[in-house]
Design a protein around this motif. Structure first.
Motif, PDB file in Angstrom:
ATOM      1  N   ARG A 198      22.825  37.661  53.182  1.00 20.50           N
ATOM      2  CA  ARG A 198      22.026  36.432  53.196  1.00 20.50           C
ATOM      3  C   ARG A 198      22.639  35.298  52.370  1.00 20.50           C
ATOM      4  O   ARG A 198      22.638  34.141  52.803  1.00 20.50           O
ATOM      5  CB  ARG A 198      20.605  36.709  52.717  1.00 20.50           C
ATOM      6  CG  ARG A 198      19.804  37.593  53.677  1.00 20.50           C
ATOM      7  CD  ARG A 198      18.352  37.677  53.260  1.00 20.50           C
ATOM      8  NE  ARG A 198      17.642  36.450  53.558  1.00 20.50           N
ATOM      9  CZ  ARG A 198      16.360  36.238  53.234  1.00 20.50           C
ATOM     10  NH1 ARG A 198      15.686  37.161  52.586  1.00 20.50           N
ATOM     11  NH2 ARG A 198      15.767  35.105  53.537  1.00 20.50           N
ATOM     12  N   LYS A 199      23.150  35.603  51.191  1.00 18.06           N
ATOM     13  CA  LYS A 199      23.674  34.548  50.323  1.00 18.06           C
ATOM     14  C   LYS A 199      24.850  33.835  50.970  1.00 18.06           C
ATOM     15  O   LYS A 199      24.869  32.606  51.098  1.00 18.06           O
ATOM     16  CB  LYS A 199      24.083  35.133  48.974  1.00 18.06           C
ATOM     17  CG  LYS A 199      24.602  34.084  47.995  1.00 18.06           C
ATOM     18  CD  LYS A 199      25.019  34.718  46.674  1.00 18.06           C
ATOM     19  CE  LYS A 199      25.594  33.658  45.734  1.00 18.06           C
ATOM     20  NZ  LYS A 199      26.046  34.244  44.447  1.00 18.06           N
ATOM     21  N   GLY A 200      25.858  34.623  51.399  1.00 18.33           N
ATOM     22  CA  GLY A 200      27.029  34.027  52.033  1.00 18.33           C
ATOM     23  C   GLY A 200      26.681  33.326  53.337  1.00 18.33           C
ATOM     24  O   GLY A 200      27.191  32.247  53.638  1.00 18.33           O
ATOM     25  N   PHE A 201      25.786  33.947  54.112  1.00 21.24           N
ATOM     26  CA  PHE A 201      25.370  33.376  55.395  1.00 21.24           C
ATOM     27  C   PHE A 201      24.650  32.052  55.173  1.00 21.24           C
ATOM     28  O   PHE A 201      24.881  31.080  55.905  1.00 21.24           O
ATOM     29  CB  PHE A 201      24.453  34.364  56.120  1.00 21.24           C
ATOM     30  CG  PHE A 201      23.975  33.886  57.464  1.00 21.24           C
ATOM     31  CD1 PHE A 201      24.784  33.988  58.579  1.00 21.24           C
ATOM     32  CD2 PHE A 201      22.704  33.347  57.609  1.00 21.24           C
ATOM     33  CE1 PHE A 201      24.347  33.552  59.829  1.00 21.24           C
ATOM     34  CE2 PHE A 201      22.260  32.901  58.843  1.00 21.24           C
ATOM     35  CZ  PHE A 201      23.075  33.007  59.956  1.00 21.24           C
ATOM     36  N   PHE A 202      23.774  32.011  54.169  1.00 24.99           N
ATOM     37  CA  PHE A 202      23.021  30.787  53.872  1.00 24.99           C
ATOM     38  C   PHE A 202      23.957  29.650  53.453  1.00 24.99           C
ATOM     39  O   PHE A 202      23.833  28.519  53.932  1.00 24.99           O
ATOM     40  CB  PHE A 202      21.999  31.045  52.764  1.00 24.99           C
ATOM     41  CG  PHE A 202      21.327  29.793  52.260  1.00 24.99           C
ATOM     42  CD1 PHE A 202      20.357  29.157  53.014  1.00 24.99           C
ATOM     43  CD2 PHE A 202      21.698  29.244  51.033  1.00 24.99           C
ATOM     44  CE1 PHE A 202      19.750  27.986  52.548  1.00 24.99           C
ATOM     45  CE2 PHE A 202      21.099  28.083  50.569  1.00 24.99           C
ATOM     46  CZ  PHE A 202      20.120  27.455  51.326  1.00 24.99           C
ATOM     47  N   SER A 254      33.190  38.367  62.844  1.00 25.58           N
ATOM     48  CA  SER A 254      32.746  37.520  63.942  1.00 25.58           C
ATOM     49  C   SER A 254      31.813  36.414  63.462  1.00 25.58           C
ATOM     50  O   SER A 254      31.976  35.246  63.813  1.00 25.58           O
ATOM     51  CB  SER A 254      32.033  38.369  65.003  1.00 25.58           C
ATOM     52  OG  SER A 254      31.555  37.549  66.044  1.00 25.58           O
ATOM     53  N   VAL A 255      30.814  36.780  62.637  1.00 29.56           N
ATOM     54  CA  VAL A 255      29.861  35.786  62.131  1.00 29.56           C
ATOM     55  C   VAL A 255      30.585  34.761  61.261  1.00 29.56           C
ATOM     56  O   VAL A 255      30.410  33.550  61.428  1.00 29.56           O
ATOM     57  CB  VAL A 255      28.741  36.462  61.318  1.00 29.56           C
ATOM     58  CG1 VAL A 255      27.822  35.408  60.707  1.00 29.56           C
ATOM     59  CG2 VAL A 255      27.933  37.396  62.198  1.00 29.56           C
ATOM     60  N   GLY A 256      31.402  35.240  60.330  1.00 32.67           N
ATOM     61  CA  GLY A 256      32.150  34.331  59.465  1.00 32.67           C
ATOM     62  C   GLY A 256      33.082  33.439  60.260  1.00 32.67           C
ATOM     63  O   GLY A 256      33.236  32.253  59.957  1.00 32.67           O
ATOM     64  N   LEU A 285      18.319  33.964  58.610  1.00 27.56           N
ATOM     65  CA  LEU A 285      17.760  34.068  57.259  1.00 27.56           C
ATOM     66  C   LEU A 285      16.369  34.687  57.281  1.00 27.56           C
ATOM     67  O   LEU A 285      15.999  35.461  56.389  1.00 27.56           O
ATOM     68  CB  LEU A 285      17.706  32.680  56.609  1.00 27.56           C
ATOM     69  CG  LEU A 285      19.056  32.059  56.238  1.00 27.56           C
ATOM     70  CD1 LEU A 285      18.869  30.628  55.748  1.00 27.56           C
ATOM     71  CD2 LEU A 285      19.766  32.894  55.176  1.00 27.56           C
ATOM     72  N   PHE A 286      15.586  34.353  58.293  1.00 28.30           N
ATOM     73  CA  PHE A 286      14.213  34.874  58.382  1.00 28.30           C
ATOM     74  C   PHE A 286      14.196  36.376  58.647  1.00 28.30           C
ATOM     75  O   PHE A 286      13.434  37.117  58.036  1.00 28.30           O
ATOM     76  CB  PHE A 286      13.452  34.143  59.492  1.00 28.30           C
ATOM     77  CG  PHE A 286      12.040  34.631  59.676  1.00 28.30           C
ATOM     78  CD1 PHE A 286      11.044  34.252  58.785  1.00 28.30           C
ATOM     79  CD2 PHE A 286      11.716  35.472  60.736  1.00 28.30           C
ATOM     80  CE1 PHE A 286       9.741  34.711  58.949  1.00 28.30           C
ATOM     81  CE2 PHE A 286      10.422  35.934  60.907  1.00 28.30           C
ATOM     82  CZ  PHE A 286       9.422  35.547  60.007  1.00 28.30           C
ATOM     83  N   SER A 287      15.033  36.840  59.567  1.00 32.59           N
ATOM     84  CA  SER A 287      15.023  38.252  59.954  1.00 32.59           C
ATOM     85  C   SER A 287      16.060  39.092  59.213  1.00 32.59           C
ATOM     86  O   SER A 287      16.124  40.305  59.394  1.00 32.59           O
ATOM     87  CB  SER A 287      15.250  38.383  61.462  1.00 32.59           C
ATOM     88  OG  SER A 287      16.504  37.831  61.826  1.00 32.59           O
ATOM     89  N   LYS A 288      16.907  38.441  58.393  1.00 30.87           N
ATOM     90  CA  LYS A 288      17.969  39.106  57.642  1.00 30.87           C
ATOM     91  C   LYS A 288      19.013  39.757  58.547  1.00 30.87           C
ATOM     92  O   LYS A 288      19.771  40.618  58.110  1.00 30.87           O
ATOM     93  CB  LYS A 288      17.386  40.156  56.693  1.00 30.87           C
ATOM     94  CG  LYS A 288      16.432  39.601  55.659  1.00 30.87           C
ATOM     95  CD  LYS A 288      15.916  40.701  54.744  1.00 30.87           C
ATOM     96  CE  LYS A 288      14.926  40.143  53.735  1.00 30.87           C
ATOM     97  NZ  LYS A 288      14.398  41.195  52.834  1.00 30.87           N
TER      98      LYS A 288
END
Length: 333
Positions: A100-104, A238-240, A304-307
């Motif tokens: 979550r932190k990095g994604f946010f 992939s996400v990054g 972020l909501f569903s993690k």
């Protein structure tokens, strides 16, 4: 030029870009793993830079040749394609867990970059000075990633590092890196020229071609990376990669391209039919960029909501992309 030959050259250019991008990404990942960089940072930095090279060259060449619609459409279309089609499909097939932190942080920077770009596009032109703003944001993004890399590497460098630094293997990687870059340059030049020819033949605005065919074509390295990381169970890459590639598309690609054009990047006005009337409004400002922001918001807020980026969220992204293509088809085809 015979239109059959043009279509053939368009397909050939895609194949060249795919192969060049594949080699480029492979060499980038090799360097990352050899130095022990964490997966998410691999995706957000080295891999995203490598997979964004086709967009950079296509938009730069298009701007130099004054095909401004292709330059801007390629970038905005790629951001929509990366999230709506690529990440959406990956999530539908395999739900992706997120940190979550990095994604946010990375997601927020992507959204901020999109908001800045939308603001700069309000007068339908990105001047050379405005391009400098994008490049300054790019520098901030790079510095931020370097700081994060140093923090992460203190704990993970030793454990993640792979013993693959043999001289003969390193030489092969360098050859692949250079060959991949050359193929992408050649493929990008052919793609721009053939894409503009196809647009003229079909009597479709160049921007529509760049938002669809060219955008999907230059996003193929991201698609290959996403599929490869999914099969290897390394969806973090992939996400990054998607978050990083979208940020680099907006900041690096348009920032550099604005310096190539004599006046910057000018977005043309497109006739859009609303009801029974036709309004002459800038398509990028009122359709493409808002759509790009929308899929970004769906991704970041939903994640972020569903993690996680689950199947439902992935499906909503794919449906959004299909609806966007439907709107383009109804308006211009």
């Amino acid at each position: 030029m015979n239109i059959i030959i043009v279509f053939f050259m368009f397909i050939v250019s895609l194949v060249i870009i795919i192969k060049g991008g594949d080699w480029f990404v492979e060499s980038a990942v090799w360097v990352a793993k050899a130095t022990g960089i964490p997966n998410v940072l691999i995706g957000a930095t080295i891999v995203s830079v490598a997979t964004t090279l086709p967009e950079l060259l296509v938009s730069s060449i298009a701007t130099y040749n004054e095909y401004y619609d292709i330059a801007i459409g390629n970038v905005v279309g790629s951001t929509i394609c990366n999230i709506g089609l690529i990440l959406g499909l990956v999530a539908v097939l395999t739900p992706i867990k997120i940190e979550r932190k990095g994604f946010f942080i990375k997601g927020s920077f992507m959204l901020f970059s999109a908001a800045v770009l939308l603001f700069l596009l309000k007068d339908t032109i990105i001047t050379r000075k405005e391009g400098s703003i994008l490049l300054i944001l790019l520098a901030i993004y790079i510095i931020f990633n370097i700081i994060e890399l140093k923090i992460e590497s203190k704990n993970q460098f030793v454990t993640n590092r792979t013993n693959i630094t043999k001289k003969n293997e390193a030489f092969k990687v360098i050859i692949k890196f250079v060959a991949g870059a050359i193929l992408i340059v050649i493929g990008a030049k052919i793609l721009v020229e053939s894409g503009s020819e196809i647009a003229r033949f079909l009597k479709i605005p160049e921007q529509v071609i760049s938002l669809t065919l060219i955008a999907i074509g230059t996003s193929l390295p991201e698609l290959i990376t996403a599929i490869s990381s999914m099969l290897k169970g390394e969806q973090g890459i992939s996400v990054g990669n998607i978050l990083g590639a979208n940020t680099l598309n907006m900041l690096m690609v348009l920032g550099v391209s604005s310096k190539i054009g004599s006046k910057g990047i000018v977005t043309s006005y497109q006739n859009i039919m609303l009801g029974a009337k036709i309004y002459n409004i800038p398509q990028t400002l009122y359709l493409d960029m808002p759509m790009s922001l929308l899929v970004m918001l769906i991704l970041v807020a939903g994640g972020l909501f569903s993690k996680k980026i689950g199947r439902a969220l992935g499906l909503s992204l794919v449906v959004s992309y299909i609806m966007y293509l439907t709107v383009l088809a109804k308006l211009f085809m």
